[in-house]
Scaffold this active site. Sequence first.
Site, PDB file in Angstrom:
ATOM      1  CG  ASN A 105      -9.879 -11.030  11.323  1.00 23.33           C
ATOM      2  OD1 ASN A 105      -9.316 -10.166  10.413  1.00 23.33           O
ATOM      3  ND2 ASN A 105      -9.447 -12.104  11.687  1.00 23.33           N
ATOM      4  CG  ASP A 155     -11.922 -12.190   7.642  1.00 22.98           C
ATOM      5  OD1 ASP A 155     -11.179 -11.392   8.375  1.00 22.98           O
ATOM      6  OD2 ASP A 155     -11.741 -12.604   6.595  1.00 22.98           O
ATOM      7  N   GLY A 202      -1.457 -11.028   8.506  1.00 19.61           N
ATOM      8  CA  GLY A 202      -1.400 -12.576   8.387  1.00 19.61           C
ATOM      9  C   GLY A 202      -2.420 -12.944   9.478  1.00 19.61           C
ATOM     10  NE  ARG A 256      -3.128  -2.525   2.235  1.00 19.66           N
ATOM     11  CZ  ARG A 256      -3.654  -3.549   1.326  1.00 19.66           C
ATOM     12  NH1 ARG A 256      -4.310  -2.946   0.322  1.00 19.66           N
ATOM     13  NH2 ARG A 256      -3.563  -4.892   1.659  1.00 19.66           N
ATOM     14  CD1 TRP A 286      -4.927  -6.295   8.508  1.00 13.95           C
ATOM     15  CD2 TRP A 286      -4.957  -5.273   6.481  1.00 13.95           C
ATOM     16  NE1 TRP A 286      -6.370  -6.109   8.159  1.00 13.95           N
ATOM     17  CE2 TRP A 286      -6.268  -5.723   6.966  1.00 13.95           C
ATOM     18  CE3 TRP A 286      -4.883  -4.752   5.151  1.00 13.95           C
ATOM     19  CZ2 TRP A 286      -7.537  -5.543   5.955  1.00 13.95           C
ATOM     20  CZ3 TRP A 286      -6.010  -4.654   4.343  1.00 13.95           C
ATOM     21  CH2 TRP A 286      -7.112  -5.155   4.634  1.00 13.95           C
ATOM     22  NE  ARG A 315     -13.427  -7.129   6.253  1.00 17.06           N
ATOM     23  CZ  ARG A 315     -12.465  -7.826   5.898  1.00 17.06           C
ATOM     24  NH1 ARG A 315     -11.363  -7.139   5.974  1.00 17.06           N
ATOM     25  NH2 ARG A 315     -12.442  -9.015   5.232  1.00 17.06           N
ATOM     26  CG  ASP A 365     -10.045  -6.107   8.856  1.00 18.98           C
ATOM     27  OD1 ASP A 365     -10.898  -5.204   8.650  1.00 18.98           O
ATOM     28  OD2 ASP A 365      -9.502  -6.713   8.193  1.00 18.98           O
TER      29      ASP A 365
END
Lengths: 525, 299
Positions: free
Chosen positions: A256, A299, A187, A127, A238, A326, A301
Site C-alpha cells: 500500500n 491499507d 515496514g 515466513r 513483503w 486484499r 496492499d
Amino acid sequence: MRTGALTLMLLLMPLRLFGQGLTPSVLEKPGADSWPTYNGDYSGRRHSPLKQINTSNVHSLSAIWVYRASNLGQASFGSVIKSTPLQVNGILYFTMPDNVWAVDARSGREIWHYKYQQNEGNHIGQRGVAMLGDWLYFETPDCNLISLSAKDGKERWRKQIADVKLEYFCTISPLVVGNHIVVGVGGDSLDNPGYLESRDPETGDVQWHWNTEPGPGEPGFDSWPDDDSRNHGGGMTWMTGTYDPELGLIYWGIGNPNPVHAGAGRKGDNLWTCSIVALHVDTGKMAWGYQVSPHDTHDWDATQTPVLFDGDFHGRQRKLIAQASRNGFFFVLDRRTGEHLLTTPFIKTNWTLGINAKGQPMPDPKKEPARDGTLVSPSSNGASNWFAPSFDPAAGLFYVVASQSYSVFYLTAEGKAEGFAGRDDFLNYPGAIKAIDYKTGALRWTHDVGGMGTGLLTTAGNLLFAGDHSGHVLAMDSITGKTLWHTTVGANQTNGAITFELDGKQYLVVGAGDSLYAFTLAASP
Amino acid sequence: MFIRRFGAAAGLLLFASVSSGQTDRAAQAERQKTPDSPQQKDSPGRDNPGDTLAALRGRTPVDKEAAERGRKIFVPTCGFCHGNDAQGKSGPDLVRSPLVLHDNKGDVIGPVIREGRPDRGMPAFAAFTAEQIADISTFLHSRAADVSNRFAYKIGDVITGDAQKGASFFNGDGHCANCHSVTGDLAHVASKYEPVELQRRMLYPAPNLIDRLLGKAAAPTTRAKVTVKLASGEQISGTLDHLDEFTVSLHDASGWYRSFSRESASVEVQDPRADHEALLPMYTDENMHNLLAYLETLK
C-alpha cells in the site's frame, strides 16, 4: 590389488554429495518428494500432484510426530510459526523471527537450530527460508539477508538489505531463480519507499534494484503529485512472488501507499503501489504492471500471492495470473502482457464507484478515512491477507480465505499527514474459505472457518487442507467444500500446510502456534 | 468462547501480518484470557499503547521527561524553520529524517546543531550542552515514535451528526427500538463510553480487540443464547460458550458447563450481535453519524 583398483574407481567416479541436488533446474520442476520453495513450486498454486491421501481415506489421517520449538530468545514476541517449511532431502527447514530450525521430516527430531542476535526490528512474523544448493537464505527482523549452511546451520555471510532505523523490517522467504536471490522488504509506518532487490547467491551483493515508485521518464512517474510524495510513497514487497521460467518473468504483489490512510497529499493513482508487477528476473526491468487499487487509503496492499496457471479463458488458451486481493476483488490477467481479463468481488464491498474500463475498482472518495469515521468493508485487515491461496488446475478453482469484515476508518493526523495518519476501529473478524471459478469469478462454495488466519493447500486427492479458528486442522473435499476429516492441534493453524512423499508415504505438515505437526495415513493404502 | 471470539483472536494474528507494527505475542495472550477479565485493567500498557509496543519490539520506551525538556528547547530555537512538531517548514522534516533516525543521544545531530549548515542556511548553535542536544534528540525520536505508532493516534471529534435524524433512524429504518430502549438498557449510555467507543459498540457491540490486547479495560459483551435439541427430543438452553463445526458448549440455567457433538444435535443461536452484523451493510455514513449524535444525547 583389487581393493586398490576399486578405491581408484570410486575416487574417479563423479561423486554426487548428499544435499547438492537443489539446482536451479530442479527448482523449476521440483519432485513431489520435496517442498523446496515457499509455495512448493514457482506457480504459487500450492497444489500437489500427490493423491495417496485422498477423499476416500483421509479419515484415517493420523499424527506421527510433533516438534515444539523452544529457546526462541527475543522472538517470543512473534513466536508462532507463520513460515512455510521447506523440505529437501528429508529435512524440514522452518523459521520464526530470529530463528531457523532444521528438523528430520521422518521423525520430527531437531537437527540444528540457528539463533540470530537480539535486534530492534519488528518481530511481527517470519515466513520462511529459501534454498539453493547447500545454502539457506534468511531475512532477519532488522533486515539482514543471512546465508546459512543447510548442513549445520552455520552462518556464511550477512548483508544488509534495508535500514531498520528507518522502520523497515523484513519477514519474507526470498525467491530463488537461477543465480538470483530476490528479496523483498516491509515496514509502512514511516513513509519509506518500497523496493525489490536481487542478490548474488554466493556473495549477497546487489545484482539489481527495482523501486516501487517510478523514476523520471518511467511509466507511472506522473501518478504522484510531486517528488516529496513519491519519495515517501511506500509500496512494500513483503510477500514472496511467483515466476514463469518460460517467460523469464517474476510476478510480485506490491504493498500500500504512504501515508497509509491520508490520500490528500498524494493525489493520483500512486503507481506501483497496490499493484501486480512483472519484472525480468535477470535485469529487474519492468515488463508490465497492473494496479488493483488505484490511490488506496485503506491499507489494502496487493501483496497476496499472484498465482500462475494456464487455461482456457473465453475460448482461448492463455497463460494466466490471478489474485484474490486484499481489497475484496478477484483479478485474472494475461501474464504475458498484463492484459486485464476479469474483475469480480469475492466479498461484498462498499468502497467503490464501480469498475473502470481497465477492470480496476474506482475508489469512492466518500469512503476515504474521515475525522468522524467512515464505515467500510473490508477492514484494513482486508478481504484477504498474506495467508496462502491455492489453485486446483483440474477443478479450475481458486481458493482463498476471505473475510467479510467491517471497520470505521478515521483520519487522525493533525498538521502534516505522516505514517499511518489514521487508523481503523475493527468491528468484526469473520473468515470463510471460498472456492472461486477462475473463468467467471463465481463462488462455487463457501465454508465458514470462524476467522481468517491460515494458508491453504490442495492436492490431486481432491482435498483442501486448512485450519479453522477453533484449533482444528481440516481436510475438505476441494470440489464441494465438505469437511471429511479434522483433528485438534495445540493452537489455531498459523501457516500454510505442505505435503510431500517420503519412503512411499505422503506426509502433511502443519504449523500451529509454536509447533509443527506431521500426519500420514494410519495404515498403508 | 463463542466462535467469533476465536475469530477475533485470529483476526489479530492476521492483523499482525500486515506490514506494520503489531504483535503475535499479544494474540497469544489473547487466547489465554477470558474475554473481559478484570485483570486486564491492571495491564501496564493500559494508558500508553506506545510503551507496550516499544517493549514488545525490544526497544526502550521514550524517556518522556527528557523528550519534554528537548521539546522546550526545540520549539523556540528550531521550530521556526523545522516546525514546532519537527515535521518541516522552510527547513527539512526531522521526523522521518534518516540522519535523525540514526542519531543516538546527539552523536549524529550534535555536530550539525553546533556547527550549523551554512551552505543550506542553517545557523550554528554552538552554545548547547551535550545534555541539551541529547534531550533534543530524545524529543525528535519521540516524534518519530508518535508518527510510527498508529495505535497511539488520538481519534478526534466524531460527533458530527444530526441527533434528530438519528432518533428517526433509531425508531425507523435502523429498527433499533425493536430491541433497545433509550430509557431502559440505553439510559445514560453516553456517560458510559467515550464517543469513539460508543460509535463502535453501536455498530457492533463487542470490545475492540486491539484495545483489549493493549490492556484497555472493556465492558463485557452480551453473550448469545443457545438452544440445543438432541435426537431424543430433549432440549437444553443456556448461554453459548463455544460453537464450531463439531461441538457446541454452553452454561445451562444451573450454571453447569455442558457440551454436545453437533453430529447428534441441532443448534439454534440467538445472538444480538447477528442483528447488528446484518445492519452493517445498510448504514450510510450519514446514518451512522446521526445515530451517534442521538445516542450522545443520552447522558
